[in-house]
Design a protein around this motif. Sequence first.
Motif, short mmCIF file in Angstrom:
data_model
loop_
_atom_site.label_atom_id
_atom_site.label_comp_id
_atom_site.label_asym_id
_atom_site.label_seq_id
_atom_site.Cartn_x
_atom_site.Cartn_y
_atom_site.Cartn_z
N TYR A 102 0.86 -1.20 0.00
CA TYR A 102 0.00 0.00 0.00
C TYR A 102 0.89 1.24 0.00
CZ TYR A 102 -3.70 3.19 1.53
OH TYR A 102 -4.57 4.24 1.62
N PRO A 103 0.81 2.08 -1.02
CA PRO A 103 1.80 3.16 -1.21
C PRO A 103 2.07 4.03 0.02
CG PRO A 103 0.46 2.93 -3.18
CD PRO A 103 -0.13 1.98 -2.15
N PRO A 104 1.04 4.52 0.74
CA PRO A 104 1.37 5.36 1.91
C PRO A 104 2.20 4.62 2.96
CG PRO A 104 -0.94 5.63 1.31
CD PRO A 104 -0.43 4.48 0.52
N VAL A 105 2.00 3.32 3.10
CA VAL A 105 2.81 2.56 4.08
C VAL A 105 4.24 2.43 3.57
CG1 VAL A 105 3.13 0.26 5.12
CG2 VAL A 105 0.85 1.31 5.08
N ILE A 106 4.38 2.12 2.31
CA ILE A 106 5.73 1.98 1.73
C ILE A 106 6.48 3.31 1.82
CG2 ILE A 106 7.00 1.45 -0.37
CD1 ILE A 106 5.52 -0.98 0.90
N ARG B 178 11.19 6.82 6.88
CA ARG B 178 11.65 6.58 8.26
C ARG B 178 12.99 5.88 8.31
NH1 ARG B 178 10.42 8.89 13.21
NH2 ARG B 178 12.27 8.09 14.25
N ALA B 179 13.22 5.01 7.33
CA ALA B 179 14.42 4.13 7.41
C ALA B 179 15.71 4.93 7.51
CB ALA B 179 14.44 3.21 6.20
N ASP B 180 15.76 6.06 6.78
CA ASP B 180 17.02 6.84 6.77
C ASP B 180 17.34 7.43 8.14
OD1 ASP B 180 16.46 8.16 3.40
OD2 ASP B 180 17.43 6.32 4.14
N LYS B 181 16.34 7.46 9.02
CA LYS B 181 16.59 8.06 10.34
C LYS B 181 17.12 7.03 11.34
CE LYS B 181 12.96 11.55 9.79
NZ LYS B 181 11.69 12.10 10.34
N GLY B 182 17.23 5.77 10.88
CA GLY B 182 17.68 4.72 11.81
C GLY B 182 16.55 3.75 12.08
N THR B 183 16.89 2.53 12.40
CA THR B 183 15.86 1.47 12.44
C THR B 183 15.45 1.09 13.86
OG1 THR B 183 17.62 -0.15 12.36
CG2 THR B 183 16.62 0.46 10.25
N SER B 184 16.25 1.42 14.86
CA SER B 184 15.84 1.08 16.22
C SER B 184 16.75 1.80 17.21
CB SER B 184 15.96 -0.44 16.45
OG SER B 184 15.54 -0.75 17.77
N PHE B 185 16.15 2.27 18.31
CA PHE B 185 16.95 3.06 19.25
C PHE B 185 16.93 2.51 20.67
CE2 PHE B 185 17.06 5.77 15.73
CZ PHE B 185 15.78 6.11 15.32
N GLY B 186 15.88 1.77 21.02
CA GLY B 186 15.76 1.35 22.42
C GLY B 186 15.50 2.54 23.33
N GLY C 292 1.64 -4.53 8.47
CA GLY C 292 2.44 -5.60 7.86
C GLY C 292 3.80 -5.77 8.52
N LEU C 293 4.15 -4.85 9.43
CA LEU C 293 5.39 -5.04 10.20
C LEU C 293 5.05 -5.65 11.56
CD1 LEU C 293 6.47 -3.26 7.90
CD2 LEU C 293 8.11 -2.38 9.55
N PRO C 294 6.05 -6.19 12.26
CA PRO C 294 5.76 -6.94 13.50
C PRO C 294 5.30 -6.03 14.64
CG PRO C 294 7.92 -7.53 12.63
CD PRO C 294 7.47 -6.32 11.88
N VAL C 295 4.00 -5.90 14.79
CA VAL C 295 3.44 -5.08 15.87
C VAL C 295 2.27 -5.81 16.52
CG1 VAL C 295 2.31 -2.91 16.53
CG2 VAL C 295 4.00 -2.92 14.68
N GLY C 296 2.26 -5.85 17.83
CA GLY C 296 1.08 -6.24 18.60
C GLY C 296 0.84 -5.11 19.59
N ALA C 297 -0.29 -5.16 20.27
CA ALA C 297 -0.56 -4.12 21.27
C ALA C 297 -1.66 -4.61 22.19
CB ALA C 297 -0.98 -2.82 20.59
N PHE C 298 -1.70 -4.05 23.38
CA PHE C 298 -2.85 -4.32 24.25
C PHE C 298 -3.23 -3.01 24.92
CE2 PHE C 298 -0.48 -4.85 28.35
CZ PHE C 298 0.81 -5.03 27.86
N GLY D 254 7.57 -0.92 19.96
CA GLY D 254 7.50 0.48 19.52
C GLY D 254 8.56 0.82 18.50
N ASN D 255 9.08 -0.18 17.83
CA ASN D 255 10.12 0.04 16.82
C ASN D 255 9.70 1.11 15.81
OD1 ASN D 255 10.82 -0.81 13.79
ND2 ASN D 255 12.56 -1.27 15.15
N PRO D 256 10.57 2.07 15.51
CA PRO D 256 10.16 3.19 14.67
C PRO D 256 9.68 2.82 13.27
CG PRO D 256 12.52 3.25 15.14
CD PRO D 256 11.93 2.23 16.03
N LEU D 257 10.30 1.83 12.65
CA LEU D 257 9.83 1.42 11.32
C LEU D 257 8.43 0.82 11.42
CD1 LEU D 257 12.86 -0.20 9.47
CD2 LEU D 257 12.03 2.15 9.38
N ALA D 258 8.24 -0.04 12.41
CA ALA D 258 6.93 -0.67 12.59
C ALA D 258 5.87 0.36 12.94
CB ALA D 258 7.02 -1.75 13.67
#
Length: 428
Positions: A70-74, A80-88, A272-278, A302-306
């Motif tokens: 889906y274009p807006p997701v892509i 987002r990817a250029d800003k880094g993929t995970s920070f903790g 489509g990325l690995p996300v769950g939530a409650f 809470g991964n930024p790409l996801a």
Amino acid sequence: MQYQRSSNLFKEAQKVIPGGVNSPVRAFKSVGGTPIFVERAQGAYLFDADGNKLIDYISSWGPMILGHAYPPVIEALKQRADKGTSFGMPTALETEIANLALEMVPNMDKIRFVNSGTEACMSAVRLARGASGREKIIKFAGCYHGHSDAFLIQAGSGAVTFGSPSSPGVTQGTAKDTLLAPYNNIEAVKTLFAEYPDQIAAIIIEPVAGNMGCIPPQDGFLESLRKLCDQYNAYFIFDEVMTGFRLAKGGAQELLGIKADIVTFGKVIGGGLPVGAFAASNEIMSYLAPDGPVYQAGTLSGNPLAMAAGLAMLKALDQDEGIFERLADKTKRLHIGIDSVLSDSGLPYQINRLGSMISVHFTDQAVTDFETAAHGNNNFFKNYFHGMLKQGIYLPPSAFESYFLNDALSVDDIDQTIEALNLIVKKI
Ligand code: KE4
């Protein structure tokens, strides 16, 4: 259609990945044959390793509700990817998607993001147990809440005894705290509460079951469960990993008008990325670390790409007033078409449908719980699945799964699907 490259890829995968897959249902065990390896997907279509184009009715088991790539997701991912993929470390993006999700879903004050539906459901049960000080849960035979030990339990011997492990590696110690009842059977639940009046922390349920095929709740069933939870001070957990953001903007709570105490999400919420939530009220969530004593954590939560993918998906759903009605209409068209073909076939069949969830069962009995779902003729189902696959229609490779329609499916795609069934029905 030929699947030689998928077959070769499967042989290679089996050497280094258990069963050649990273999730069992993909292995085609219940329908036989070689799993299809997909190369790419676009809109309503899968393009497999052999170059076949398939109309997709699983939508990655739910997430691809607006169609693949889906274009807006892509675009959101690319940005987002250029800003880094995970920070903790926390990002404003997590607060943004949390606010939007809580605007869309009724009756919830706070939401915690995790990495899968399993993690969401496992955490929701721990939260209910921690907040109530009680240990037992009630789940329903045939409902699937992920592969956490507490859920891999099958009905034990006797109507109201606790369950028994449905997988090696799950201990009796775990099983004794999971009580089983048949879906749509309120009397069985009343008996469990009468047997364990102050030991049940929560009921966890798929408000519309999708893991026995699609099984809607019978009139009054969820309302009665709500009343029992109130009567016995147990939490009511809606597992909306499938139904959340699919049946309505506010999921099954909105569509069915029932308030849960804790709601779990997955699939659509991650785009489509690995996300769950409650999610739950402020009061219940106050028990969750770091505010409260109930521990739950995750490196990539809470991964930024996801979050970027999930936010783009939720924004699109939030802004599209007609999406859920369109999906329901397309699913109704599919239902009518399948019914018109099978009604002349002499085959026993049932079609269950609610919203954009639908399933076909080859049995003459109404399918209202796991037992009746299990009466389906699996040989008929196998022939149906493979016959449709040969016609370029990709259905769930198990009779115990729901189809998930996506908005990229056109009326022509659906009519082509019905025509395909017409061509193969005599071979079922
Ligand atoms: P995951 O851990 O697979 O993200 O979510 C578990 C889960 C929880 N609750 C419900 C209602 C679910 O349907 C699921 C997972 N659904 C299956 C399809 N029936 C995922 C497909 C698979 O296992 O590969």
